[in-house]
Design an enzyme around this catalytic site. Structure first.
Site, PDB file in Angstrom:
ATOM      1  CB  CYS C 129      36.530 -28.418 -16.970  1.00 26.13           C
ATOM      2  SG  CYS C 129      35.377 -27.424 -16.186  1.00 26.13           S
ATOM      3  CG  ASN C 191      33.511 -20.288 -18.795  1.00 25.62           C
ATOM      4  OD1 ASN C 191      34.392 -19.359 -18.511  1.00 25.62           O
ATOM      5  ND2 ASN C 191      33.094 -21.465 -18.161  1.00 25.62           N
ATOM      6  N   GLY C 242      29.415 -11.751 -20.103  1.00 25.21           N
ATOM      7  CA  GLY C 242      30.532 -11.595 -20.788  1.00 25.21           C
ATOM      8  C   GLY C 242      30.720 -10.243 -21.013  1.00 25.21           C
TER       9      GLY C 242
HETATM   10  C1  FMN Z   1      39.232 -14.650 -12.865  1.00 24.99           C
HETATM   11  C2  FMN Z   1      38.032 -15.305 -13.113  1.00 24.99           C
HETATM   12  C3  FMN Z   1      37.446 -16.731 -12.588  1.00 24.99           C
HETATM   13  C4  FMN Z   1      36.702 -17.407 -13.181  1.00 24.99           C
HETATM   14  N1  FMN Z   1      36.294 -18.661 -12.609  1.00 24.99           N
HETATM   15  C5  FMN Z   1      35.180 -19.429 -13.080  1.00 24.99           C
HETATM   16  C6  FMN Z   1      34.974 -20.561 -12.649  1.00 24.99           C
HETATM   17  O1  FMN Z   1      35.521 -21.188 -11.580  1.00 24.99           O
HETATM   18  N2  FMN Z   1      33.750 -21.114 -13.181  1.00 24.99           N
HETATM   19  C7  FMN Z   1      33.110 -20.864 -14.144  1.00 24.99           C
HETATM   20  O2  FMN Z   1      32.356 -21.617 -14.783  1.00 24.99           O
HETATM   21  N3  FMN Z   1      33.335 -19.486 -14.919  1.00 24.99           N
HETATM   22  C8  FMN Z   1      34.579 -18.928 -14.334  1.00 24.99           C
HETATM   23  N4  FMN Z   1      34.804 -17.551 -14.749  1.00 24.99           N
HETATM   24  C9  FMN Z   1      34.059 -17.155 -16.043  1.00 24.99           C
HETATM   25  C10 FMN Z   1      33.128 -15.956 -15.529  1.00 24.99           C
HETATM   26  O3  FMN Z   1      32.152 -16.526 -14.598  1.00 24.99           O
HETATM   27  C11 FMN Z   1      32.377 -15.426 -16.835  1.00 24.99           C
HETATM   28  O4  FMN Z   1      31.803 -16.463 -17.653  1.00 24.99           O
HETATM   29  C12 FMN Z   1      33.245 -14.772 -17.760  1.00 24.99           C
HETATM   30  O5  FMN Z   1      34.232 -14.170 -17.165  1.00 24.99           O
HETATM   31  C13 FMN Z   1      32.631 -13.736 -18.628  1.00 24.99           C
HETATM   32  O6  FMN Z   1      31.942 -12.792 -17.861  1.00 24.99           O
HETATM   33  P1  FMN Z   1      32.696 -11.374 -17.738  1.00 24.99           P
HETATM   34  O7  FMN Z   1      33.532 -10.918 -19.146  1.00 24.99           O
HETATM   35  O8  FMN Z   1      31.708 -10.137 -17.275  1.00 24.99           O
HETATM   36  O9  FMN Z   1      33.799 -11.668 -16.744  1.00 24.99           O
HETATM   37  C14 FMN Z   1      35.869 -16.997 -14.262  1.00 24.99           C
HETATM   38  C15 FMN Z   1      36.156 -15.686 -14.822  1.00 24.99           C
HETATM   39  C16 FMN Z   1      37.383 -14.896 -14.220  1.00 24.99           C
HETATM   40  C17 FMN Z   1      37.685 -13.868 -14.953  1.00 24.99           C
END
Ligand code: FMN
Ligand code: FAD
Ligand code: FAD
Ligand code: FMN
Ligand code: FES
Ligand code: FES
Lengths: 303, 255, 303, 255
Positions: C129, C191, C242
């Site tokens: 952030c 992330n 991810g």
């Molecule tokens: C809609 C959305 C909201 C997310 N909000 C957060 C969050 O509030 N805090 C955080 O650390 N990561 C957040 N992420 C990141 C996910 O936790 C994760 O690290 C990232 O999406 C990669 O994994 P994935 O490809 O399986 O989605 C968010 C991801 C998505 C798609």
């Protein structure tokens, strides 16, 4: 309709080029469309000495993308000049030679050798390679190293010099500025993202080289973002690339700030991709009543 | 003449639980394919799967060609679900082909499993001259065996589980055939199949001094020599399976 | 078969958790499967003060991925504790609370407030952030800033502390080491990648926020590579994430070095994804005759 | 009861150059959908396109339900090419629904273009009570008009090009209808259509003090309230279209 663009002093008849390493030395694609239609052909990366490249497997498909670990295999600049340039010279297009080195000395030697070769219109410097002298750091991930190697190459050539940036960095605008301050006439954005895939049966990396470069539609959002950032940081022309499959994709890059675009992985899937994309861009301009493609450049930055 | 074309599915016939015979109609502008050559086939909408898949020419037909394929992953699973009338984006014919043997030689053709797909049209062209060593895991996986018998001089079948023919691999069968023969150059081998099988062929080729042509496989992106992705190591450096191959001399490969 | 893993002092019955922001506060998914099956539920990122988030559009689909610019919308820690924790406490799973701040003070305040809350078993710190105090740099892209904020949070809590790393960096192992040296018990990798998409009709970025975070299968190769690198750099457990869509994907992460995995975007596509992936991991272990899932960890590193 | 299920395509009927009527059979365990609710529909193999697409309940049928869709991009293009027997991965019914009007009110139902998909089952349920304002670009795009006429009390048609009914939008037609009426609360409006149309409805709702329910659209990832992706701005903060909507009171939206 005016499709011409300028990359430094280099005039391209249109903004569609090919991405290095995805179009061989042009020959392989000549049967599929007339290479003279292209704004420029960018050839596979070359070094002073020929390179054998990595052992296979070198290619792994991933979701909407592919990893490659070719290992910069190439026939060397000398053979390129004698065996490939005569063919390329027969086309009415610009030839941009992508090159790299293992050390600053090799970069300089490559740039010197390529300068003055009949039919070589520009150089594209790949700085996403490991620097063997400096403990294997990557040239293009440290602004000081970028500045040094680009500066030395700048002194060695008067050809239009394009520096191709690595996306595997915290802040690409810092590297972009370093390259431009050191004399780059234009920037190519982006090279491949470093990635990896594991075979769960053998429990080994799928690529013999373990890691590889991720390309294709999967990386387009990252590429667009980086072109957008680089456009804000520097004034030189940007060649946008990363996942371009369609004319719409190419237009996104232009609106993000690119002056020209390069078609990469798409060539593998549709050998006529670059020509099709050029056609689609023309159709879009007609449809939207735009006369000069340059008026699209960077429009996504407005407001 | 264009090697980039669209083909229409005429039939997509399951010939086994995991294998289909795909009949395609192709435009007249497609150059005639030769035994050993292959095609890159795109079967996707959207960008996943992204790359085209390589499939050998199985057989030329009046309206086009046939491909025999094994369902292995994402791409072939999608292909299996495609229906008559669907359109495939294709490149080909690609690569080199099996050089025909001189008159005085007896061609020994070896196929391991789906390797039959690559040598079938060669057997056809050899019109009754080939001695075929055809191996598979089980009797059921000896696909198109009856058709092979029509064109071969002789078919020596083997299965890993002994459910048909000799128990063992096609390489075992080939060795059993060669052992009692005078080890001179009356023969010439053509082989397609899993890597270990080809390697065994290469060993026999050396041992018996028989020239052997093997059809290699590597992961491919472009199929036309541009990406340098599909190389195999030879005594003369890396060579591209899609361009200098897929058919290579067994003796040039670093196994 | 032993599926249990440890994240610092935290025992999980199995390695499958949910990725923050993709599983709400758990409630939305309770109708689709029994949340007690999960190793842990990681909730949407929280801050001391509630946050409204970004204006729409917040979501754009990309090739095998999606961009999101939710803008960290959340109901605030206080409401979370009173309105959401009672529900989560009814499940036999671990609850890990993801949190963030605009300043080091806010991070510390959040960690303090969450510590000691009944049913909160661990904290996951999102350092991707912007740091409002330091000219909007991102906390997790500078090792010194990472070190400082993690160190301060470490002093403020005795709960297991997981630091979630940003992939938008040149060398993730440097940040990983900084976080571990400052007291992180575990690391979440990765992330989202920063990306962008442009609407060629309006010539504007598709997201109101312009850029967004790229997630989904498109980024898996980058995530696997980063888990692999972090595993080489530090000794603490890694939670890999991810682009995990299937059990095979999850197993790749374990072999790359992850101790546990988090399912993110896949939850949107199949609400039972996390449970299905858990089932698939079990089936793989059975098939391969593996008794202890920990024996898969990092196996891709063996030569 | 499960809102995650697989549906089989019974029919995928083109009703216009760019619109199809999709008939699905669904498992009994699916909860009964109500007018205004929607479904998330997955139509892909592979991971591109990745997300499910949102479609309104068009009509309940004996064996399941129907969806009326317009081919717009990647996902709907794939859907258009799917055949009888194909299986779709679905979630639903999702979101809230149109609240039925009290006995003394006359429901005015407005549909702009494909907006008819969302209000059709409401018109059915209102069984002869609804006055329907149905607008489209051209006469040809007034899909399912005959069916609408069966269930509506009255249908006031409009087209942008004047090829049928009034020339103008459904909002223009609604205004023309409301203008001569006493502006009190005898009416109640339900609307689905493009954003500018809904905005116009909101304005009339305020002007004539008529309660209006609008069905909102936003890009969605999950459809179940988890991702916070689909919000619209209301006077009470951001609200999720998939959870607090899609039906919202026109007065609560910040237009
Ligand atoms: C809609 C959305 C909201 C997310 N909000 C957060 C969050 O509030 N805090 C955080 O650390 N990561 C957040 N992420 C990141 C996910 O936790 C994760 O690290 C990232 O999406 C990669 O994994 P994935 O490809 O399986 O989605 C968010 C991801 C998505 C798609
Ligand atoms: C020259 C040549 C000819 C071939 N001829 C035939 C044939 O006639 N019949 C047949 O059934 N198969 C043939 N194959 C193998 C066929 O290409 C693969 O089985 C197919 O690509 C698998 O795709 P998939 O999407 O189902 O598998 P996935 O495992 O999902 O594919 C993932 C990626 O790996 C690649 N890949 C996977 N297996 C192979 C393989 N064995 N060789 C090369 N790339 C692979 C795919 O092309 C794709 O890029 C041939 C391969 C080559 C190189
Ligand atoms: C609650 C709700 C109900 C809907 N009901 C219907 C219906 O009954 N019939 C119908 O034809 N359409 C309906 N839509 C619109 C429909 O969801 C889109 O037309 C569809 O998602 C387009 O997908 P695509 O892949 O063809 O387009 P693409 O443009 O390729 O889609 C790219 C991405 O944008 C999203 N997207 C594109 N357009 C829209 C849109 N208008 N609304 C939301 N997301 C969008 C897609 O879901 C996808 O994630 C509804 C939308 C919502 C939110
Ligand atoms: C097989 C392959 C080989 C490549 N070789 C080179 C190279 O030699 N030099 C270079 O600068 N970039 C090389 N690239 C990177 C591409 O030029 C391009 O920057 C990248 O692939 C992103 O574009 P794309 O997604 O359209 O492919 C290579 C890419 C691929 C896929
Ligand atoms: S597949 Fe590209 S060179 Fe062979
Ligand atoms: S679509 Fe995810 S919250 Fe509405």
């Amino acid at each position: 309709m005016d499709l011409s663009v300028k990359i430094g002093d280099l005039e391209l008849k249109n903004p569609v080029m090919t991405a290095s390493g995805t179009f061989g030395y042009g020959e392989e694609y000549a049967e599929f469309f007339d290479l003279s239609r292209l704004g420029a052909v960018v050839v596979k990366g070359l070094s002073i000495a020929p390179k054998e490249g990595n052992p296979p497997p070198r290619i792994v498909e991933t979701a909407s993308g592919m990893l490659n670990a070719i290992g910069l295999q190439n026939i060397g600049i000398e053979r390129f000049i004698h065996e490939k340039m005569p063919f390329l010279r027969t086309y009415d297009t610009k030839v941009i030679v992508n090159f790299f080195g293992d050390s600053i000395g090799e970069y300089v030697a490559a740039a010197e050798r390529l300068s003055g070769v009949d039919g070589v219109h520009g150089l594209e410097m790949n700085i996403s390679c490991p620097n063997k002298q400096a403990d294997w750091c990557i040239f293009g991930t440290d602004p000081r190293v970028t500045s040094e190697v680009v500066g030395k190459v700048r002194e060695a050539t008067r050809l239009p010099l394009i520096v191709k940036l690595s996306p595997n960095v915290t802040d690409i605008s810092v590297i972009a500025r370093a390259a431009v301050d050191a004399g780059a006439d234009a920037l190519s954005v982006i090279n491949t993202l470093t990635g990896m895939a594991i075979d769960i049966r053998t429990r080994k990396p799928k690529l013999a080289n373990r890691t590889g470069g991720l390309s294709g539609p999967a990386i387009k959002p990252v590429a667009i973002r980086m072109v957008y950032e680089v456009y804000k940081a520097v004034k030189v022309p940007i060649i946008g690339m990363g996942g371009i499959m369609t004319a719409e994709d190419a237009l996104e890059f232009l609106m993000a700030g690119a002056t020209a675009v390069a078609v990469g992985t798409a060539n593998f899937i549709h050998p006529t991709a670059a020509a099709d994309i050029l056609g689609g861009i023309g159709a879009f301009l007609t449809q939207e009543g735009i006369n000069d493609i340059r008026s699209l450049r960077g429009t996504a930055h407005a407001s | 003449m264009s090697r980039s074309f669209k083909a229409a599915i005429k039939e997509n016939l399951p010939v086994h639980a995991t294998h289909n015979l795909l009949s395609l109609s192709v435009p007249d502008s497609m150059p005639d394919p030769r035994p050993g050559q292959f095609f890159m086939v795109g079967m996707n909408r959207g960008t996943d799967p992204l790359l085209k898949r390589a499939f050998s020419l199985f057989r030329r037909t009046d309206e086009g060609l046939q491909i025999l394929y094994r369902v292995r992953g994402k791409g072939t699973d999608i292909l299996r679900n495609m229906k008559e009338g669907a359109i495939l984006d294709m490149l080909g014919p690609l690569g080199n082909f099996y050089p025909l043997p001189s008159e005085e030689k007896t061609p020994l053709v070896m196929a391991g499993g789906i390797g039959i797909a690559s040598v079938f049209s060669l057997i056809e062209d050899l019109a009754g001259k080939a001695i075929v060593f055809y191996g598979a895991r089980t009797k059921e996986e000896l696909l198109m065996l009856n058709e092979v018998k029509v064109y071969a001089k002789e078919v020596i079948v083997s299965t890993d589980d002994g459910s048909a023919g000799l128990k063992g691999t096609a390489a075992d069968a080939l060795r059993a055939f060669l052992a009692p023969q005078a080890s001179d150059a009356h023969f010439c081998i053509y082989a397609c199949g899993p890597h270990p099988l080809l390697k065994a062929v290469a060993r026999m080729s050396k041992e018996y001094r028989i020239r052997a042509y093997v059809s290699m496989e590597e992961h491919m992106a472009c199929g036309i020599g541009a990406c340098l992705g599909c190389v195999v190591k030879t005594h003369d450096g890396f060579k591209r399976v899609c361009k200098e191959g897929p058919v290579m001399s067994a003796s040039e490969i670093v196994w």
